[in-house]
Write a protein that holds these residues in place. Sequence first.
Motif, PDB file in Angstrom:
ATOM      1  N   VAL A  84       0.903  -1.321   0.130  1.00  0.00           N
ATOM      2  CA  VAL A  84      -0.025  -0.074  -0.105  1.00  0.00           C
ATOM      3  C   VAL A  84       0.932   1.312  -0.065  1.00  0.00           C
ATOM      4  CG1 VAL A  84      -1.696   1.254   1.164  1.00  0.00           C
ATOM      5  CG2 VAL A  84      -1.919  -1.048   1.089  1.00  0.00           C
ATOM      6  N   THR A  85       0.735   2.173  -0.953  1.00  0.00           N
ATOM      7  CA  THR A  85       1.473   3.416  -1.063  1.00  0.00           C
ATOM      8  C   THR A  85       0.463   4.674  -0.899  1.00  0.00           C
ATOM      9  OG1 THR A  85       2.980   2.127  -2.554  1.00  0.00           O
ATOM     10  CG2 THR A  85       3.037   4.500  -2.631  1.00  0.00           C
ATOM     11  N   PHE A  86       1.022   5.281   0.042  1.00  0.00           N
ATOM     12  CA  PHE A  86       0.371   6.729   0.124  1.00  0.00           C
ATOM     13  C   PHE A  86       1.149   7.720  -0.562  1.00  0.00           C
ATOM     14  CE2 PHE A  86      -0.947   4.109   3.644  1.00  0.00           C
ATOM     15  CZ  PHE A  86      -2.537   4.370   3.549  1.00  0.00           C
ATOM     16  N   ASP A  87       0.860   8.641  -1.393  1.00  0.00           N
ATOM     17  CA  ASP A  87       1.459   9.688  -1.987  1.00  0.00           C
ATOM     18  C   ASP A  87       0.665  10.723  -1.980  1.00  0.00           C
ATOM     19  OD1 ASP A  87       3.932   8.407  -3.198  1.00  0.00           O
ATOM     20  OD2 ASP A  87       2.701   7.625  -4.945  1.00  0.00           O
ATOM     21  N   LEU A  88       1.696  11.817  -1.452  1.00  0.00           N
ATOM     22  CA  LEU A  88       0.971  13.268  -1.165  1.00  0.00           C
ATOM     23  C   LEU A  88       1.487  14.177  -1.919  1.00  0.00           C
ATOM     24  CD1 LEU A  88       0.441  11.504   1.521  1.00  0.00           C
ATOM     25  CD2 LEU A  88      -0.085  13.597   2.705  1.00  0.00           C
ATOM     26  N   VAL A  89       0.533  14.992  -2.676  1.00  0.00           N
ATOM     27  CA  VAL A  89       1.255  16.135  -3.611  1.00  0.00           C
ATOM     28  C   VAL A  89       0.461  17.218  -3.133  1.00  0.00           C
ATOM     29  CG1 VAL A  89       1.213  17.293  -5.915  1.00  0.00           C
ATOM     30  CG2 VAL A  89       1.549  14.606  -5.387  1.00  0.00           C
ATOM     31  N   GLU A  90       1.186  18.408  -2.683  1.00  0.00           N
ATOM     32  CA  GLU A  90       0.831  19.699  -2.473  1.00  0.00           C
ATOM     33  C   GLU A  90       0.152  20.402  -3.626  1.00  0.00           C
ATOM     34  OE1 GLU A  90       2.480  22.648   0.746  1.00  0.00           O
ATOM     35  OE2 GLU A  90       3.052  23.326  -1.205  1.00  0.00           O
ATOM     36  N   VAL A  91      -1.074  20.611  -3.593  1.00  0.00           N
ATOM     37  CA  VAL A  91      -1.760  21.256  -4.796  1.00  0.00           C
ATOM     38  C   VAL A  91      -1.825  22.688  -4.650  1.00  0.00           C
ATOM     39  CG1 VAL A  91      -4.128  21.596  -5.919  1.00  0.00           C
ATOM     40  CG2 VAL A  91      -3.298  19.403  -5.311  1.00  0.00           C
ATOM     41  N   THR A  92      -2.139  23.350  -3.421  1.00  0.00           N
ATOM     42  CA  THR A  92      -1.912  24.764  -2.907  1.00  0.00           C
ATOM     43  C   THR A  92      -1.455  24.570  -1.459  1.00  0.00           C
ATOM     44  OG1 THR A  92      -4.062  25.049  -2.296  1.00  0.00           O
ATOM     45  CG2 THR A  92      -3.717  25.410  -4.535  1.00  0.00           C
ATOM     46  N   GLU A  93      -1.359  25.694  -0.802  1.00  0.00           N
ATOM     47  CA  GLU A  93      -0.821  25.764   0.396  1.00  0.00           C
ATOM     48  C   GLU A  93      -2.088  25.090   1.311  1.00  0.00           C
ATOM     49  OE1 GLU A  93       0.275  29.507   1.986  1.00  0.00           O
ATOM     50  OE2 GLU A  93       2.128  29.628   0.419  1.00  0.00           O
ATOM     51  N   THR A  94      -3.154  25.157   1.020  1.00  0.00           N
ATOM     52  CA  THR A  94      -4.274  24.506   1.686  1.00  0.00           C
ATOM     53  C   THR A  94      -4.824  23.263   1.126  1.00  0.00           C
ATOM     54  OG1 THR A  94      -5.783  26.189   0.761  1.00  0.00           O
ATOM     55  CG2 THR A  94      -4.722  26.827   2.900  1.00  0.00           C
ATOM     56  N   GLU A  95      -4.634  22.761   0.056  1.00  0.00           N
ATOM     57  CA  GLU A  95      -4.954  21.627  -0.555  1.00  0.00           C
ATOM     58  C   GLU A  95      -3.973  20.354  -0.903  1.00  0.00           C
ATOM     59  OE1 GLU A  95      -8.823  22.498  -3.425  1.00  0.00           O
ATOM     60  OE2 GLU A  95      -6.706  22.983  -4.202  1.00  0.00           O
ATOM     61  N   THR A  96      -4.274  19.321  -0.608  1.00  0.00           N
ATOM     62  CA  THR A  96      -3.527  18.147  -0.840  1.00  0.00           C
ATOM     63  C   THR A  96      -4.057  17.224  -1.482  1.00  0.00           C
ATOM     64  OG1 THR A  96      -2.403  18.749   1.238  1.00  0.00           O
ATOM     65  CG2 THR A  96      -1.882  16.409   0.291  1.00  0.00           C
ATOM     66  N   ARG A  97      -3.376  16.569  -2.289  1.00  0.00           N
ATOM     67  CA  ARG A  97      -4.002  15.398  -3.260  1.00  0.00           C
ATOM     68  C   ARG A  97      -3.227  14.212  -2.876  1.00  0.00           C
ATOM     69  NH1 ARG A  97      -3.382  16.910  -8.167  1.00  0.00           N
ATOM     70  NH2 ARG A  97      -1.227  15.996  -8.421  1.00  0.00           N
ATOM     71  N   LEU A  98      -4.013  13.356  -2.237  1.00  0.00           N
ATOM     72  CA  LEU A  98      -3.521  11.834  -1.720  1.00  0.00           C
ATOM     73  C   LEU A  98      -3.871  10.879  -2.626  1.00  0.00           C
ATOM     74  CD1 LEU A  98      -2.742  10.244   1.178  1.00  0.00           C
ATOM     75  CD2 LEU A  98      -4.935   9.422   0.538  1.00  0.00           C
ATOM     76  N   THR A  99      -3.041   9.908  -3.411  1.00  0.00           N
ATOM     77  CA  THR A  99      -3.033   8.989  -4.045  1.00  0.00           C
ATOM     78  C   THR A  99      -3.006   7.503  -3.386  1.00  0.00           C
ATOM     79  OG1 THR A  99      -2.587  10.313  -6.038  1.00  0.00           O
ATOM     80  CG2 THR A  99      -2.577   7.919  -6.287  1.00  0.00           C
ATOM     81  N   LEU A 100      -3.813   6.579  -3.123  1.00  0.00           N
ATOM     82  CA  LEU A 100      -3.505   5.392  -2.631  1.00  0.00           C
ATOM     83  C   LEU A 100      -3.242   4.464  -3.798  1.00  0.00           C
ATOM     84  CD1 LEU A 100      -4.617   3.698   0.451  1.00  0.00           C
ATOM     85  CD2 LEU A 100      -5.416   2.663  -1.750  1.00  0.00           C
ATOM     86  N   ILE A 101      -2.514   3.554  -3.708  1.00  0.00           N
ATOM     87  CA  ILE A 101      -2.101   2.452  -4.408  1.00  0.00           C
ATOM     88  C   ILE A 101      -2.289   1.510  -3.480  1.00  0.00           C
ATOM     89  CG2 ILE A 101      -0.706   1.400  -6.504  1.00  0.00           C
ATOM     90  CD1 ILE A 101       0.149   4.410  -6.912  1.00  0.00           C
ATOM     91  N   HIS A 102      -2.949   0.482  -3.802  1.00  0.00           N
ATOM     92  CA  HIS A 102      -2.772  -0.974  -3.064  1.00  0.00           C
ATOM     93  C   HIS A 102      -2.465  -2.060  -4.387  1.00  0.00           C
ATOM     94  CE1 HIS A 102      -4.669  -3.590   0.187  1.00  0.00           C
ATOM     95  NE2 HIS A 102      -3.429  -4.353  -0.573  1.00  0.00           N
ATOM     96  N   ASP A 103      -1.357  -2.493  -4.348  1.00  0.00           N
ATOM     97  CA  ASP A 103      -0.873  -3.391  -5.482  1.00  0.00           C
ATOM     98  C   ASP A 103      -0.261  -4.596  -5.086  1.00  0.00           C
ATOM     99  OD1 ASP A 103      -0.238  -3.745  -8.267  1.00  0.00           O
ATOM    100  OD2 ASP A 103       1.532  -2.435  -8.085  1.00  0.00           O
ATOM    101  N   GLY A 104      -0.243  -5.385  -5.867  1.00  0.00           N
ATOM    102  CA  GLY A 104       0.414  -6.774  -5.652  1.00  0.00           C
ATOM    103  C   GLY A 104      -0.729  -7.908  -5.754  1.00  0.00           C
TER     104      GLY A 104
END
Length: 139
Positions: A84-104
């Motif tokens: 399970v991977t959690f990737d966080l990208v700062e969209v703006t100073e007050t917004e965050t995009r979290l992408t979850l990848i459950h693989d295998g």
Amino acid sequence: MRAIRLSRTYNYPRDMVWAAIADSDALADWLMPNDFQPVLGHAFTFRTKPAPGFDGIVHAKVLDIVPPESLVLAWKGGPLDTTVTFDLVEVTETETRLTLIHDGFRGFSNLMPRVFLGMGWKNLLSRKLADCIARRRAR
């Protein structure tokens, strides 16, 4: 089998979203009780209700951690040996995009767990994680 891949954008700074996925108490609030520590190589467990073919224990290990950007966990429970991977990208100073990848997921025997986990992750990310972050912000 293809991976479960979900992205959600939260109206919170990345550090707040990170705290909800990289803190044992926060994980217990929205995911499952655990003995997680945000340390590379740390082996730990998540515990939940048993189900047919699953004793209720997910054996996990921190495979990679880059605060506050990504967390990769080994995820083993029942017939599954996945990541399970959690990737966080700062969209703006007050917004965050979290992408979850459950693989295998491999083989037909993992089809049903993949379907159930896909539905579960959707609910967890859409409702429970968002609620957890809001509660922690209100403190």
